[in-house]
Write a protein that holds these residues in place. Structure first.
Motif, PDB file in Angstrom:
ATOM      1  N   ILE A 181      71.805  23.513  38.200  1.00 57.14           N
ATOM      2  CA  ILE A 181      71.908  24.386  39.366  1.00 57.14           C
ATOM      3  C   ILE A 181      73.161  24.032  40.154  1.00 57.14           C
ATOM      4  O   ILE A 181      73.354  22.882  40.558  1.00 57.14           O
ATOM      5  N   ARG A 182      74.030  25.013  40.351  1.00 54.23           N
ATOM      6  CA  ARG A 182      75.305  24.773  41.026  1.00 54.23           C
ATOM      7  C   ARG A 182      75.343  25.352  42.444  1.00 54.23           C
ATOM      8  O   ARG A 182      76.206  25.000  43.234  1.00 54.23           O
ATOM      9  N   SER A 183      74.440  26.273  42.759  1.00 55.23           N
ATOM     10  CA  SER A 183      74.499  26.943  44.062  1.00 55.23           C
ATOM     11  C   SER A 183      73.104  27.461  44.420  1.00 55.23           C
ATOM     12  O   SER A 183      72.183  27.466  43.591  1.00 55.23           O
ATOM     13  N   ALA A 184      72.982  27.933  45.661  1.00 56.55           N
ATOM     14  CA  ALA A 184      71.712  28.527  46.093  1.00 56.55           C
ATOM     15  C   ALA A 184      71.387  29.769  45.275  1.00 56.55           C
ATOM     16  O   ALA A 184      70.221  30.049  44.980  1.00 56.55           O
ATOM     17  N   ALA A 185      72.425  30.532  44.887  1.00 57.91           N
ATOM     18  CA  ALA A 185      72.199  31.724  44.062  1.00 57.91           C
ATOM     19  C   ALA A 185      71.637  31.343  42.698  1.00 57.91           C
ATOM     20  O   ALA A 185      70.746  32.009  42.159  1.00 57.91           O
ATOM     21  N   PRO A 199      53.412  31.721  51.067  1.00 59.80           N
ATOM     22  CA  PRO A 199      54.403  32.277  50.136  1.00 59.80           C
ATOM     23  C   PRO A 199      55.697  32.691  50.825  1.00 59.80           C
ATOM     24  O   PRO A 199      56.742  32.778  50.184  1.00 59.80           O
ATOM     25  N   ASP A 200      55.642  32.923  52.143  1.00 64.95           N
ATOM     26  CA  ASP A 200      56.840  33.344  52.871  1.00 64.95           C
ATOM     27  C   ASP A 200      57.839  32.205  53.060  1.00 64.95           C
ATOM     28  O   ASP A 200      58.961  32.440  53.527  1.00 64.95           O
ATOM     29  N   TRP A 205      63.518  29.847  53.360  1.00 65.30           N
ATOM     30  CA  TRP A 205      64.544  28.993  52.766  1.00 65.30           C
ATOM     31  C   TRP A 205      65.752  29.818  52.330  1.00 65.30           C
ATOM     32  O   TRP A 205      66.910  29.430  52.571  1.00 65.30           O
ATOM     33  N   ALA A 206      65.517  30.946  51.673  1.00 63.43           N
ATOM     34  CA  ALA A 206      66.613  31.780  51.191  1.00 63.43           C
ATOM     35  C   ALA A 206      67.470  32.283  52.353  1.00 63.43           C
ATOM     36  O   ALA A 206      68.706  32.298  52.271  1.00 63.43           O
ATOM     37  N   GLN A 207      66.817  32.667  53.435  1.00 61.06           N
ATOM     38  CA  GLN A 207      67.574  33.139  54.602  1.00 61.06           C
ATOM     39  C   GLN A 207      68.455  32.025  55.157  1.00 61.06           C
ATOM     40  O   GLN A 207      69.626  32.249  55.496  1.00 61.06           O
ATOM     41  N   ALA A 209      69.630  29.529  53.512  1.00 61.58           N
ATOM     42  CA  ALA A 209      70.667  29.209  52.529  1.00 61.58           C
ATOM     43  C   ALA A 209      71.672  30.337  52.360  1.00 61.58           C
ATOM     44  O   ALA A 209      72.683  30.170  51.658  1.00 61.58           O
ATOM     45  N   GLY A 210      71.406  31.496  52.971  1.00 61.21           N
ATOM     46  CA  GLY A 210      72.340  32.617  52.887  1.00 61.21           C
ATOM     47  C   GLY A 210      72.311  33.356  51.567  1.00 61.21           C
ATOM     48  O   GLY A 210      73.332  33.901  51.140  1.00 61.21           O
ATOM     49  N   VAL A 211      71.145  33.390  50.908  1.00 68.29           N
ATOM     50  CA  VAL A 211      71.022  34.120  49.642  1.00 68.29           C
ATOM     51  C   VAL A 211      69.816  35.049  49.711  1.00 68.29           C
ATOM     52  O   VAL A 211      68.975  34.950  50.613  1.00 68.29           O
ATOM     53  N   HIS A 212      69.730  35.963  48.742  1.00 71.63           N
ATOM     54  CA  HIS A 212      68.596  36.877  48.646  1.00 71.63           C
ATOM     55  C   HIS A 212      67.739  36.497  47.449  1.00 71.63           C
ATOM     56  O   HIS A 212      68.261  36.181  46.369  1.00 71.63           O
ATOM     57  N   LEU A 213      66.438  36.541  47.656  1.00 70.78           N
ATOM     58  CA  LEU A 213      65.528  36.337  46.540  1.00 70.78           C
ATOM     59  C   LEU A 213      65.613  37.522  45.587  1.00 70.78           C
ATOM     60  O   LEU A 213      65.878  38.651  46.032  1.00 70.78           O
ATOM     61  N   PRO A 214      65.414  37.320  44.287  1.00 67.75           N
ATOM     62  CA  PRO A 214      65.408  38.450  43.362  1.00 67.75           C
ATOM     63  C   PRO A 214      64.379  39.494  43.789  1.00 67.75           C
ATOM     64  O   PRO A 214      63.291  39.156  44.268  1.00 67.75           O
ATOM     65  N   ALA A 215      64.728  40.756  43.632  1.00 73.27           N
ATOM     66  CA  ALA A 215      63.819  41.832  44.032  1.00 73.27           C
ATOM     67  C   ALA A 215      62.501  41.709  43.264  1.00 73.27           C
ATOM     68  O   ALA A 215      62.493  41.521  42.047  1.00 73.27           O
ATOM     69  N   GLY A 216      61.405  41.807  43.999  1.00 70.11           N
ATOM     70  CA  GLY A 216      60.093  41.750  43.379  1.00 70.11           C
ATOM     71  C   GLY A 216      59.782  40.435  42.703  1.00 70.11           C
ATOM     72  O   GLY A 216      59.041  40.397  41.715  1.00 70.11           O
TER      73      GLY A 216
END
Length: 313
Positions: A181-185, A199-200, A205-207, A209-216
């Motif tokens: 793993i190299r980045s938050a993405a 579950p939220d 965490w993603a917010q 880290a500045g990334v979006h979770l995969p859709a669905g």
């Protein structure tokens, strides 16, 4: 000689109602139900043969007999309470009854307890079962370490609560998985593990880290923190978990944190006590120690606690 005086239960109930002007407030002060206070005062009146209170829609007030009784019993009752407190302060009576959230107790508190025992061998600890629906009215517990389940939630008014640890959540995984793993993405594209009650947390965490979770996205949920951590250790995926729960695993190299940074849930664990606890040397010593442990945990290093005079290693 036949005993003519009422019991302490009845007298304490009467004094509490007289001083608060309310059966409900007296019940809060005594940590019993309003019905129990009402029954105790009724028993007192039946035994004495006089009414000590008048009840009306406007409230409760003392009768002449009640005012006379209050003047005569209030100071002796206070003296009895002080005598009991003085006896409890004896070194051979230093006993502390604790109720601790199971996961925090196993993963964070227990590894530290030998330090407390070494510093305060005079204190006898007793652990009592933790109730997830705790209302803090139990008579068999002096201190709780309890989870604040919701951000901004108010504690019961009879409880004094101080934050300990557990607001911060981090993403952790087995070192062999973390090496890829190299980045938050990169991280959020791995199999995601989460606590099924929260579950939220992945969204928080993603917010941060500045990334979006995969859709669905769909992950694997666990209802116990210990199982969630074990799944991360085994390489099943990346878990988002409270940092205090994985301190030992991170230090020992059983887990890695491939992406630096944390998010706050606004919840965490709190040290709780009844406001009416009064002088309790064992509770005071444990509270000082555990708050220092928590400060060290939050800052990532141990905190040296000054020894009390007379304490032993």
């Amino acid at each position: 000689m036949a005993l003519r005086s009422p019991s302490l239960v009845e007298l304490h109930a009467f004094v509490a109602v007289a001083r608060t002007g309310s059966f409900r407030k007296a019940a809060d002060r005594l940590f019993v139900t309003q019905a129990a206070v009402s029954r105790a005062v009724l028993r007192l009146e039946e035994q004495l043969g006089v009414d000590v209170l008048t009840r009306s829609g406007a409230g409760v007030r003392l009768t002449d007999a009640g005012a006379q009784l209050l003047r005569r019993v209030e100071k002796p009752l206070a003296a009895l309470e002080q005598a009991a407190a003085d006896l409890q302060r004896r070194p051979d009576r230093l006993r502390l009854r604790l109720s601790v959230v199971t996961s925090l107790g196993n993963l964070w508190l227990m590894p530290r307890l030998e330090d407390f025992r070494a510093r305060h061998p005079e204190v006898e600890l007793e652990f009592r079962q933790y109730h997830h629906d705790e209302d803090f009215r139990r008579e068999d517990v002096d201190l709780w370490i309890a989870l604040k389940p919701q951000r901004g939630q108010a504690w019961p008014r009879q409880i004094a609560a101080r934050y300990l640890v557990g607001r911060e959540i981090v993403a952790v995984c087995a070192p062999r998985l973390g090496a890829r793993i190299r980045s938050a993405a990169d991280l959020v594209r791995q199999p995601l593990l989460y606590h099924s009650n929260y579950p939220d947390n992945w969204g928080l965490w993603a917010q941060a880290a500045g990334v979006h979770l995969p859709a669905g996205w769909r992950g694997t949920g666990f209802d116990l923190v210990m199982n969630l951590i074990e799944a991360a250790r085994s390489g099943m995926g990346v878990a988002v978990v409270q940092k205090c729960m994985v301190e030992a695993d991170l230090a020992a190299g059983r887990l890695a944190m491939p992406v630096a940074g944390a998010a706050s849930t606004g919840r965490g664990y709190f040290l709780c006590s009844r406001r009416s606890l009064g002088a309790h040397p064992a509770a005071e010593r444990f509270s000082e120690w555990v708050m220092a442990q928590a400060a060290g945990s939050e800052h990532g290093d141990p905190v040296e606690i000054p020894r009390r005079r007379g304490s032993q290693r």
